[in-house]
Write a protein that holds these residues in place. Structure first.
Motif, PDB file in Angstrom:
ATOM      1  N   PRO A 155       0.802  -1.226   0.000  1.00  0.00           N
ATOM      2  CA  PRO A 155       0.000   0.000   0.000  1.00  0.00           C
ATOM      3  C   PRO A 155       0.839   1.281   0.000  1.00  0.00           C
ATOM      4  O   PRO A 155       0.345   2.330  -0.395  1.00  0.00           O
ATOM      5  CB  PRO A 155      -0.820  -0.101   1.290  1.00  0.00           C
ATOM      6  CG  PRO A 155      -0.174  -1.132   2.117  1.00  0.00           C
ATOM      7  CD  PRO A 155       0.627  -2.011   1.208  1.00  0.00           C
ATOM      8  N   ARG A 156       2.113   1.187   0.394  1.00  0.00           N
ATOM      9  CA  ARG A 156       2.933   2.394   0.431  1.00  0.00           C
ATOM     10  C   ARG A 156       3.759   2.581  -0.845  1.00  0.00           C
ATOM     11  O   ARG A 156       3.625   3.567  -1.544  1.00  0.00           O
ATOM     12  CB  ARG A 156       3.879   2.401   1.622  1.00  0.00           C
ATOM     13  CG  ARG A 156       4.654   3.725   1.683  1.00  0.00           C
ATOM     14  CD  ARG A 156       5.892   3.731   2.526  1.00  0.00           C
ATOM     15  NE  ARG A 156       5.607   3.645   3.942  1.00  0.00           N
ATOM     16  CZ  ARG A 156       6.526   3.298   4.821  1.00  0.00           C
ATOM     17  NH1 ARG A 156       7.744   2.987   4.450  1.00  0.00           N
ATOM     18  NH2 ARG A 156       6.231   3.249   6.100  1.00  0.00           N
ATOM     19  N   GLU A 210       6.580  -1.755   5.033  1.00  0.00           N
ATOM     20  CA  GLU A 210       5.202  -1.408   5.411  1.00  0.00           C
ATOM     21  C   GLU A 210       4.391  -2.700   5.502  1.00  0.00           C
ATOM     22  O   GLU A 210       4.622  -3.652   4.766  1.00  0.00           O
ATOM     23  CB  GLU A 210       4.601  -0.482   4.351  1.00  0.00           C
ATOM     24  CG  GLU A 210       3.136  -0.181   4.522  1.00  0.00           C
ATOM     25  CD  GLU A 210       2.851   0.876   5.582  1.00  0.00           C
ATOM     26  OE1 GLU A 210       1.671   1.035   5.921  1.00  0.00           O
ATOM     27  OE2 GLU A 210       3.801   1.534   6.039  1.00  0.00           O
ATOM     28  N   THR A 229      -2.485  -3.532   5.395  1.00  0.00           N
ATOM     29  CA  THR A 229      -3.188  -2.272   5.665  1.00  0.00           C
ATOM     30  C   THR A 229      -3.872  -1.729   4.423  1.00  0.00           C
ATOM     31  O   THR A 229      -4.205  -0.548   4.348  1.00  0.00           O
ATOM     32  CB  THR A 229      -2.231  -1.214   6.248  1.00  0.00           C
ATOM     33  OG1 THR A 229      -1.165  -1.019   5.331  1.00  0.00           O
ATOM     34  CG2 THR A 229      -1.707  -1.643   7.609  1.00  0.00           C
ATOM     35  N   SER A 230      -4.094  -2.588   3.475  1.00  0.00           N
ATOM     36  CA  SER A 230      -4.814  -2.266   2.253  1.00  0.00           C
ATOM     37  C   SER A 230      -5.549  -3.531   1.826  1.00  0.00           C
ATOM     38  O   SER A 230      -5.054  -4.635   2.038  1.00  0.00           O
ATOM     39  CB  SER A 230      -3.805  -1.839   1.184  1.00  0.00           C
ATOM     40  OG  SER A 230      -4.455  -1.511  -0.012  1.00  0.00           O
ATOM     41  N   LYS A 246      -6.765   0.270   6.737  1.00  0.00           N
ATOM     42  CA  LYS A 246      -5.618   0.949   7.348  1.00  0.00           C
ATOM     43  C   LYS A 246      -5.673   0.863   8.866  1.00  0.00           C
ATOM     44  O   LYS A 246      -4.657   0.725   9.527  1.00  0.00           O
ATOM     45  CB  LYS A 246      -5.582   2.416   6.936  1.00  0.00           C
ATOM     46  CG  LYS A 246      -4.816   2.692   5.691  1.00  0.00           C
ATOM     47  CD  LYS A 246      -4.544   4.182   5.608  1.00  0.00           C
ATOM     48  CE  LYS A 246      -3.955   4.634   4.331  1.00  0.00           C
ATOM     49  NZ  LYS A 246      -2.872   3.888   3.789  1.00  0.00           N
TER      50      LYS A 246
END
Length: 142
Positions: free
Chosen positions: A6-7, A30, A34-35, A79
């Motif tokens: 995601p980053r 990361e 979180t995605s 997230k």
């Protein structure tokens, strides 16, 4: 399975049996959870079998206006809760057999699975507060 970070947006090869081990990106470190994870017919079944985490699935289609409006809410929730709950998106137009198997009649539809079994389903684009309430209910029962 390939999961996009995601980053930094690099693809990472992630064995499905490691989904509950809080995997991180090999490049930027990361969290990969979180995605939402985009699933297809094959990976979806494997995710349900392999995940030790509860799984929340957004059944959607690219032509669906409410689905497009709900996508940022789903991503924002990932997230916040992505390491406690596995967020999965499944395009029912590209994977119609999954939609048929799970009897998806309207989209967006959210379904929560624990140990591979569906425990709750709700249709419609939820506002953020209602989505968080739904998630906290299931996280508190762990």
């Amino acid at each position: 399975m390939l999961v996009k970070c995601p980053r930094c947006h690099k693809f990472n090869r992630l064995p499905l049996d490691r989904l509950s081990e809080k995997p991180v990106c090999g490049a930027c470190k990361e969290s990969l959870l979180t995605s939402p994870i985009d699933a297809d017919q094959v990976s979806f079944q494997e995710i349900l079998k392999a995940s030790k985490l509860p799984v929340i699935v957004d059944f959607w289609a690219p032509w669906c206006g409410p689905c497009k409006m709900f996508a940022p809410t789903f991503a924002a929730s990932a997230k916040i809760n992505g390491e406690k709950l596995l967020y999965v998106k499944l395009d029912t137009e590209a994977n119609p057999s999954i939609g048929q198997k799970f009897n998806i009649r309207s989209i967006p539809t959210l379904a929560i699975f624990k140990d591979g079994a569906e425990v709750e389903r709700i249709s419609g684009a939820l506002p953020p507060a209602q989505l968080e309430k739904l998630i906290s209910t299931h996280l508190s029962s762990l």
